[in-house]
Design a protein around this motif. Structure first.
Motif, PDB file in Angstrom:
ATOM      1  N   ALA A  91       0.814  -1.218   0.000  1.00 56.28           N
ATOM      2  CA  ALA A  91       0.000   0.000   0.000  1.00 56.28           C
ATOM      3  C   ALA A  91       0.845   1.266   0.000  1.00 56.28           C
ATOM      4  O   ALA A  91       0.422   2.301  -0.518  1.00 56.28           O
ATOM      5  CB  ALA A  91      -0.956   0.001   1.189  1.00 56.28           C
ATOM      6  N   ASP A  92       2.042   1.211   0.570  1.00 61.78           N
ATOM      7  CA  ASP A  92       2.899   2.398   0.579  1.00 61.78           C
ATOM      8  C   ASP A  92       3.405   2.743  -0.818  1.00 61.78           C
ATOM      9  O   ASP A  92       3.878   3.862  -1.055  1.00 61.78           O
ATOM     10  CB  ASP A  92       4.081   2.192   1.524  1.00 61.78           C
ATOM     11  CG  ASP A  92       4.984   1.049   1.071  1.00 61.78           C
ATOM     12  OD1 ASP A  92       4.474  -0.088   0.948  1.00 61.78           O
ATOM     13  OD2 ASP A  92       6.182   1.281   0.825  1.00 61.78           O
ATOM     14  N   LEU A  93       3.308   1.815  -1.771  1.00 62.32           N
ATOM     15  CA  LEU A  93       3.839   2.028  -3.114  1.00 62.32           C
ATOM     16  C   LEU A  93       2.867   2.784  -4.016  1.00 62.32           C
ATOM     17  O   LEU A  93       3.278   3.356  -5.029  1.00 62.32           O
ATOM     18  CB  LEU A  93       4.170   0.680  -3.775  1.00 62.32           C
ATOM     19  CG  LEU A  93       5.188  -0.208  -3.052  1.00 62.32           C
ATOM     20  CD1 LEU A  93       5.291  -1.558  -3.768  1.00 62.32           C
ATOM     21  CD2 LEU A  93       6.549   0.473  -2.991  1.00 62.32           C
ATOM     22  N   VAL A  94       1.578   2.779  -3.691  1.00 59.79           N
ATOM     23  CA  VAL A  94       0.574   3.372  -4.567  1.00 59.79           C
ATOM     24  C   VAL A  94       0.185   4.760  -4.062  1.00 59.79           C
ATOM     25  O   VAL A  94       0.440   5.123  -2.914  1.00 59.79           O
ATOM     26  CB  VAL A  94      -0.678   2.470  -4.685  1.00 59.79           C
ATOM     27  CG1 VAL A  94      -0.306   1.115  -5.276  1.00 59.79           C
ATOM     28  CG2 VAL A  94      -1.370   2.308  -3.332  1.00 59.79           C
ATOM     29  N   ASP A  95      -0.456   5.523  -4.940  1.00 66.40           N
ATOM     30  CA  ASP A  95      -0.879   6.884  -4.599  1.00 66.40           C
ATOM     31  C   ASP A  95      -2.259   6.924  -3.960  1.00 66.40           C
ATOM     32  O   ASP A  95      -2.536   7.783  -3.124  1.00 66.40           O
ATOM     33  CB  ASP A  95      -0.891   7.755  -5.852  1.00 66.40           C
ATOM     34  CG  ASP A  95       0.469   7.844  -6.495  1.00 66.40           C
ATOM     35  OD1 ASP A  95       1.391   8.373  -5.860  1.00 66.40           O
ATOM     36  OD2 ASP A  95       0.634   7.364  -7.633  1.00 66.40           O
ATOM     37  N   VAL A  96      -3.139   6.032  -4.404  1.00 68.28           N
ATOM     38  CA  VAL A  96      -4.513   5.971  -3.903  1.00 68.28           C
ATOM     39  C   VAL A  96      -4.779   4.544  -3.440  1.00 68.28           C
ATOM     40  O   VAL A  96      -4.474   3.580  -4.155  1.00 68.28           O
ATOM     41  CB  VAL A  96      -5.521   6.371  -4.992  1.00 68.28           C
ATOM     42  CG1 VAL A  96      -6.956   6.183  -4.504  1.00 68.28           C
ATOM     43  CG2 VAL A  96      -5.290   7.815  -5.433  1.00 68.28           C
ATOM     44  N   ILE A  97      -5.334   4.401  -2.252  1.00 64.36           N
ATOM     45  CA  ILE A  97      -5.696   3.080  -1.738  1.00 64.36           C
ATOM     46  C   ILE A  97      -7.106   2.763  -2.208  1.00 64.36           C
ATOM     47  O   ILE A  97      -8.072   3.452  -1.842  1.00 64.36           O
ATOM     48  CB  ILE A  97      -5.605   3.045  -0.207  1.00 64.36           C
ATOM     49  CG1 ILE A  97      -4.145   3.230   0.218  1.00 64.36           C
ATOM     50  CG2 ILE A  97      -6.171   1.742   0.344  1.00 64.36           C
ATOM     51  CD1 ILE A  97      -3.943   3.371   1.710  1.00 64.36           C
ATOM     52  N   SER A  98      -7.221   1.746  -3.055  1.00 66.61           N
ATOM     53  CA  SER A  98      -8.514   1.330  -3.609  1.00 66.61           C
ATOM     54  C   SER A  98      -8.893  -0.004  -2.988  1.00 66.61           C
ATOM     55  O   SER A  98      -8.143  -0.980  -3.096  1.00 66.61           O
ATOM     56  CB  SER A  98      -8.427   1.193  -5.137  1.00 66.61           C
ATOM     57  OG  SER A  98      -8.080   2.428  -5.733  1.00 66.61           O
ATOM     58  N   LEU A  99     -10.049  -0.045  -2.350  1.00 66.53           N
ATOM     59  CA  LEU A  99     -10.465  -1.217  -1.580  1.00 66.53           C
ATOM     60  C   LEU A  99     -11.685  -1.876  -2.209  1.00 66.53           C
ATOM     61  O   LEU A  99     -12.643  -1.189  -2.579  1.00 66.53           O
ATOM     62  CB  LEU A  99     -10.802  -0.806  -0.145  1.00 66.53           C
ATOM     63  CG  LEU A  99      -9.686  -0.106   0.647  1.00 66.53           C
ATOM     64  CD1 LEU A  99     -10.206   0.354   1.999  1.00 66.53           C
ATOM     65  CD2 LEU A  99      -8.481  -1.014   0.816  1.00 66.53           C
ATOM     66  N   ASN A 100     -11.647  -3.192  -2.316  1.00 70.60           N
ATOM     67  CA  ASN A 100     -12.817  -3.988  -2.688  1.00 70.60           C
ATOM     68  C   ASN A 100     -13.334  -4.649  -1.412  1.00 70.60           C
ATOM     69  O   ASN A 100     -12.650  -5.499  -0.830  1.00 70.60           O
ATOM     70  CB  ASN A 100     -12.454  -5.063  -3.718  1.00 70.60           C
ATOM     71  CG  ASN A 100     -12.054  -4.474  -5.058  1.00 70.60           C
ATOM     72  OD1 ASN A 100     -12.039  -3.263  -5.242  1.00 70.60           O
ATOM     73  ND2 ASN A 100     -11.729  -5.333  -6.007  1.00 70.60           N
ATOM     74  N   ARG A 101     -14.530  -4.264  -0.990  1.00 71.92           N
ATOM     75  CA  ARG A 101     -15.050  -4.743   0.284  1.00 71.92           C
ATOM     76  C   ARG A 101     -16.517  -5.137   0.145  1.00 71.92           C
ATOM     77  O   ARG A 101     -17.311  -4.411  -0.453  1.00 71.92           O
ATOM     78  CB  ARG A 101     -14.914  -3.657   1.371  1.00 71.92           C
ATOM     79  CG  ARG A 101     -13.459  -3.313   1.720  1.00 71.92           C
ATOM     80  CD  ARG A 101     -12.769  -4.504   2.367  1.00 71.92           C
ATOM     81  NE  ARG A 101     -11.447  -4.214   2.871  1.00 71.92           N
ATOM     82  CZ  ARG A 101     -10.310  -4.465   2.224  1.00 71.92           C
ATOM     83  NH1 ARG A 101     -10.357  -4.983   0.999  1.00 71.92           N
ATOM     84  NH2 ARG A 101      -9.135  -4.221   2.778  1.00 71.92           N
ATOM     85  N   TYR A 102     -16.864  -6.260   0.761  1.00 70.07           N
ATOM     86  CA  TYR A 102     -18.224  -6.792   0.656  1.00 70.07           C
ATOM     87  C   TYR A 102     -18.784  -7.160   2.025  1.00 70.07           C
ATOM     88  O   TYR A 102     -19.408  -8.202   2.190  1.00 70.07           O
ATOM     89  CB  TYR A 102     -18.230  -8.011  -0.282  1.00 70.07           C
ATOM     90  CG  TYR A 102     -17.952  -7.655  -1.724  1.00 70.07           C
ATOM     91  CD1 TYR A 102     -18.986  -7.276  -2.568  1.00 70.07           C
ATOM     92  CD2 TYR A 102     -16.661  -7.676  -2.229  1.00 70.07           C
ATOM     93  CE1 TYR A 102     -18.743  -6.939  -3.885  1.00 70.07           C
ATOM     94  CE2 TYR A 102     -16.403  -7.331  -3.547  1.00 70.07           C
ATOM     95  CZ  TYR A 102     -17.451  -6.967  -4.367  1.00 70.07           C
ATOM     96  OH  TYR A 102     -17.203  -6.631  -5.679  1.00 70.07           O
ATOM     97  N   TYR A 103     -18.563  -6.295   3.012  1.00 72.39           N
ATOM     98  CA  TYR A 103     -19.162  -6.512   4.328  1.00 72.39           C
ATOM     99  C   TYR A 103     -20.682  -6.436   4.191  1.00 72.39           C
ATOM    100  O   TYR A 103     -21.235  -5.484   3.655  1.00 72.39           O
ATOM    101  CB  TYR A 103     -18.689  -5.458   5.317  1.00 72.39           C
ATOM    102  CG  TYR A 103     -17.210  -5.514   5.605  1.00 72.39           C
ATOM    103  CD1 TYR A 103     -16.661  -6.574   6.323  1.00 72.39           C
ATOM    104  CD2 TYR A 103     -16.352  -4.506   5.166  1.00 72.39           C
ATOM    105  CE1 TYR A 103     -15.298  -6.626   6.600  1.00 72.39           C
ATOM    106  CE2 TYR A 103     -14.990  -4.546   5.444  1.00 72.39           C
ATOM    107  CZ  TYR A 103     -14.471  -5.620   6.154  1.00 72.39           C
ATOM    108  OH  TYR A 103     -13.124  -5.664   6.421  1.00 72.39           O
TER     109      TYR A 103
END
Length: 608
Positions: A454-466
């Motif tokens: 995650a430190d390598l990317v500019d935007v944290i994009s999450l796929n979540r299905y709670y």
């Protein structure tokens, strides 16, 4: 690679239509050497799987053959003659008469063959193409081949959409002058009210070149000589989400006083940046609303269709969406061109889906294997992935609608080997295009505590299905889990966070007065729960629902007639969730909702 255009110096012939078609199991050896022995015809562009009422063709693993006769226009004497495939899923070999003229691996980016020395103007030639749909641990996307008791190959893969194959995009024959433009790269910036358009040209051989920039009224606003330079546009009109403005870069290649080649490129002046926990377009905070999509429709499979293109974009506008992700592969160039013209923002993704063998275990019941190892996802896979990135960025680098590169979808970034695999690829992406942010979508197994990349990317994009795959049907528990998850990422990384996937399968027309999964009411409630949480996270910059429309999948027992997470049915009829999204998004229009303030006691309770 330049998209073929008809200009004053270039001609273009479409080879779309009906081609002779056969499975490799139904033809003899070396079928390119003669007329294809078949009575079947396949539409191009289209995936072949659903065209025929034939189980063997639908389930075929291996090569298929396409063939047609092509006549070269007789006026092309002295011209360079090029054959262009917009895509062939997933690998192709191309024969002109008896000669192999091109091979290509990768199902969603274009490739070409220079036919100048093997065909003649005015003459016909036999064009034969083999297309191979097989996926292995060293392809992008990956898959696994086994041999069944009948001796036939069986294909499994690690992504949840059907492995449509064939010539799903256009095929063209075009001409260029012998001395011609081979590439153009444009980047833009803003200096006060002045737009800056930097350009770089490449030609087949050294030759003078000039450019001029023309506005939408036809007025030349800037010009320059040479293969590289910067055009200054005073009082420029910016390309904005929802308000596209395109200039036209007119390029000429010269031989003394004579113009030998011309080409045109639409240019949108805009900037993209990440600053702190904000995503900025033209220096202003931007909030993504939209979808993950698929190139998917009945009968055509992944075949590009302009009617669906227009209708889908109108539905995006109807919902108030301002963006989409090209999940999980580069879309047809026509899609990005349409987005350029209509101000829709695009996150452009490679075909690297399925780099996660934990998902394989979940789908098959087999014990999970390590994702990154010499026997699974390895250095050969990484090399193929790098080539996919090169071809994606080379094709799409000039589109103003494209604001971010997505290197992969849901890889196992929580596993050993993930950083060693992805760090060189993210570095390569930045080298190829230092002007756009980089992201990857993060699978639910990867948390803020165990993720390696995650430190390598500019935007944290999450796929979540709670509330769907986790805490199924319990939206109260899901809300607490989701908020704790998002706040963990925000606290650790301080970067922009967006939800790149969230959704629930829904049967159109299924209703209930109670919170029942698969009903239209539950889908709307599920989305509303997510939105409440998003609005409480200050660093949140966007929401992409999974999915725009229902889509075809493989034969797994957890899917009945495909994936039903669309807010539209596969034939684009709205479910109740579409109306709920319309109400929310049309009020946002790219702006972050005002944070929902919770009392300290409520916040503590929500995180328990």
């Amino acid at each position: 690679m330049l998209k073929p255009l008809a200009t004053a110096t270039r001609d273009l012939v479409s080879l779309d239509g009906l081609w002779a078609f056969a499975l490799d199991t139904r033809v003899g050896p070396e079928p390119w050497r003669s007329r294809l022995e078949t009575r079947l015809e396949a539409a191009v562009p289209a995936s072949y799987n659903d065209l025929f009422a034939d189980q063997e063709i639908h389930d075929h693993v291996g090569l298929v053959w396409y063939q047609r006769t092509v006549r070269v226009p007789r006026g092309w004497y002295g011209e360079r003659i090029v054959l262009r495939f917009d895509a062939a899923t997933h690998a192709a070999s191309v024969y002109v008469n008896d000669t192999l003229v091109a091979t290509h691996d990768g199902g969603y980016t274009p490739f070409e063959a220079d036919l100048t020395e093997v065909v003649a103007p005015g003459a016909e030639f036999r064009l034969t193409v083999s297309v191979d749909n097989r996926l292995t641990n060293v392809t992008i996307p990956p898959g696994k081949l086994t041999v069944g008791p009948d001796g036939k190959e069986r294909q499994s893969y690690f992504h949840d959409f059907y492995n449509y194959a064939g010539l799903a995009r256009s095929v063209r024959l075009y001409s260029t002058p012998p001395t011609h433009l081979t590439d153009v790269t444009v980047t833009t910036d803003i200096d006060g009210s002045t737009g800056l358009v930097a350009y770089r040209l490449a030609t087949s051989e050294p030759a003078p070149a000039s450019v001029r920039l023309v506005d939408e009224t036809g007025v030349v606003v800037a010009s320059c000589e040479g293969h590289a330079g910067t055009l200054r546009v005073e009082d420029s009109v910016l390309w904005r989400p929802g308000a596209a403005y395109l200039y036209r870069l007119e390029i000429e290649v010269h031989d003394g006083w004579q113009t030998v080649d011309t080409y045109e490129l639409p240019v949108g002046i805009r900037t993209v940046a990440v600053r702190g926990d904000q995503f900025l377009i033209n220096g202003e905070p931007f909030y993504f609303t939209g979808f993950g999509k698929h190139e998917d429709s009945a009968v055509r499979g992944k075949g590009h269709d302009n009617a669906y293109l227009v209708h889908d974009f109108r539905l995006l506008d109807w919902t108030g969406a301002n963006s989409f992700r090209t999940s999980h592969y580069p879309y047809a160039e026509e899609v990005l061109e349409f987005a350029d013209r209509h101000g829709i923002v695009v996150i452009d993704e490679t075909a690297a889906v399925g780099l996660n063998l934990a998902v394989e275990g979940g789908l098959t019941g087999a014990p999970p294997r390590p994702t990154f190892s010499p026997e699974t996802i390895n250095s050969q896979t990484q090399a193929a992935h790098a080539q996919h990135l090169r071809e994606l960025i080379d094709r799409d680098k000039n589109h103003p609608s494209v604001v971010m590169w997505c290197v992969a979808n849901e890889p196992s970034t929580n596993e050993d080997g993930a950083r060693e695999y992805f760090e060189p690829l993210i570095t390569l992406t930045r080298e190829l295009d230092p002007t756009r942010p980089v992201t990857m979508t993060t699978v639910i197994f990867a948390t803020a505590e165990n993720d390696r990349t995650a430190d390598l990317v500019d935007v944290i994009s999450l796929n979540r299905y709670y509330g769907w795959y986790v805490a199924t049907g319990d939206l109260a528990a899901a809300e607490q889990m989701l908020e704790a998850d998002l706040r963990g990422w925000a606290a650790k990384y301080g970067k922009p966070i967006m939800m790149s996937e969230y959704g629930a399968d829904t049967i159109s027309g299924l209703h209930s007065v109670t919170a029942t999964p698969w009903t239209e009411e539950f889908q709307a409630d599920f989305l509303a729960m997510n939105h409440r949480v998003f609005d409480r996270i200050p660093s949140f910059v966007g929401e992409h629902v999974w999915n725009f429309a229902d889509f075809g999948t493989g034969p797994a027992i957890h899917r009945v007639d495909g994936n039903k997470k669309g807010v539209f049915t596969r034939d684009r009829k709205p479910k109740a969730a579409a109306f709920a999204l319309r109400e929310r998004w049309r009020g946002l229009r790219g702006r972050k909702p005002a944070p929902e303030v919770l009392r300290e006691s409520e916040l503590s309770a929500s995180l328990l």
